[in-house]
Design an enzyme around this catalytic site. Structure first.
Site, PDB file in Angstrom:
ATOM      1  CB  SER A 293      -0.982  -0.052   1.168  1.00 12.13           C
ATOM      2  OG  SER A 293      -1.995   0.917   1.045  1.00 12.13           O
TER       3      SER A 293
ATOM      4  CG  ASP B 176      -6.757  -2.246  -3.798  1.00  8.09           C
ATOM      5  OD1 ASP B 176      -7.144  -1.125  -3.433  1.00  8.09           O
ATOM      6  OD2 ASP B 176      -5.597  -2.655  -3.605  1.00  8.09           O
TER       7      ASP B 176
ATOM      8  CG  HIS C 295      -5.933  -2.008  -0.048  1.00  9.79           C
ATOM      9  ND1 HIS C 295      -5.068  -1.589  -1.026  1.00  9.79           N
ATOM     10  CD2 HIS C 295      -5.438  -1.542   1.123  1.00  9.79           C
ATOM     11  CE1 HIS C 295      -4.089  -0.891  -0.472  1.00  9.79           C
ATOM     12  NE2 HIS C 295      -4.293  -0.851   0.832  1.00  9.79           N
TER      13      HIS C 295
END
Length: 316
Positions: free
Chosen positions: A157, A252, A282
């Site tokens: 991320s 995501d 995610h």
């Protein structure tokens, strides 16, 4: 949406518990909730041969580091890992299970970096800290049994965003030399207007509003979002960067910009492997204790690192 059955079960539990989005909490609440959720999803952390908590002199003061060593004999390849959390949440503790798994499976010395967080410390504090940590690892890894000639960066991320930024910084600074990059569902473009951003709006999952909340915390001005160290996809040149593994999740909001970054690297002559995990959302990479897909992605990441960081053949 067509979720992986294990993710569907988690989603159903969140719906029954009426879990609040992190962006609806205070900063302290969100940081605590994020850590609790990651620990629950990661399961029991793997034991490693040794964990060393230390610090380094960062650009604006001491930075905490956590060094993981496997049981293998050295000298070991070195991974510098940056945790996720939208540059706002996250800590050495939230990345702990991932670092333990990669340390064991890739047989590497892993250096986790406690970079400064937003909104207390805006861009470019985080990439400055992370690049300083890579330089530190190149200089000091040998003291812990590492081989600085086999150095990689990685993150999930926002950590993937920072890993990508660091590769640009290292290339433009003439080093340290990086042999690989691991980018797990990275943010790559502040101005992304993609189908995955528009489609993923469910408040029970990481969604488009989550992405915007993190960017708003991170940037001092909207204009900073066009800087290539904030939005690596916007860099003018992506050549001469290290080979990459890019992992994305089907459900995501960051999926498309991660895959666009992989294409940009490939078009610039960088060897790239990209995998989209179907039915996942995610955060799944940090949920190996709960999701088979998380375990598979960690195994893929470790295999990429083992190959990329293997010693050069004798006489080669």
């Amino acid at each position: 949406m067509s979720f992986d059955p294990q993710l569907q079960a988690l989603y159903d539990r969140r719906a029954q518990q009426d879990v609040r989005p992190l962006y609806a909490m205070t900063l302290a609440e969100a940081r605590a909730a994020d850590l609790a959720a990651i620990r629950a999803g990661a399961g029991t952390p793997e034991p490693v041969a040794r964990v060393i908590d230390t610090s380094m002199d960062g650009p604006a003061g001491p930075l905490p580091l956590r060094i993981y060593r496997p049981g293998a004999e050295g000298p070991l390849p070195v991974l510098v890992y940056f945790f996720g959390g939208g540059w706002t949440l996250g800590s050495l503790d939230t990345g702990d299970a991932i670092c333990r798994s990669l340390t064991n499976s890739a047989g590497c010395l892993t250096v986790a970096v406690g970079y400064r967080l937003a909104p207390e410390h805006k861009f470019p504090a985080a990439p400055d800290d992370c690049f300083a940590a890579v330089r530190w690892a190149a200089e000091h890894a040998g003291q812990y049994g590492g081989d600085a000639a086999r150095l990689a960066v990685g993150g999930d991320s926002a950590g993937g965003n920072l890993a990508a930024a660091v590769t640009l910084m290292a290339r433009d600074a003439g080093g340290p030399d990086l042999r690989a990059q691991l980018l797990v569902y990275p943010n790559t473009d502040r101005l992304a207007d993609t189908p995955s951003r528009r489609e993923n709006t469910d408040p029970l999952l990481f969604n488009d509003k989550s992405v915007r909340w993190y960017w708003d915390n991170y940037l001092a001005t909207p204009e900073d979002g066009t800087h290539p160290l904030a939005s690596p996809l916007r860099a003018a040149d992506h050549s001469a960067l290290p080979p990459a593994l890019v992992i994305t999740a089907e459900h995501d909001p960051l999926r498309d910009e991660g895959e666009s970054y992989a294409r940009r690297l490939r078009d610039s002559g960088v060897p790239v492997e990209v995998t989209r995990y179907p039915g996942t959302a995610h955060g799944f990479f940090a949920m190996a204790g709960t999701l088979d897909a998380g375990r598979a992605a960690l195994a893929q990441a470790a295999a990429h690192l083992r190959t990329a960081l293997a010693p050069a053949p004798a006489g080669g």
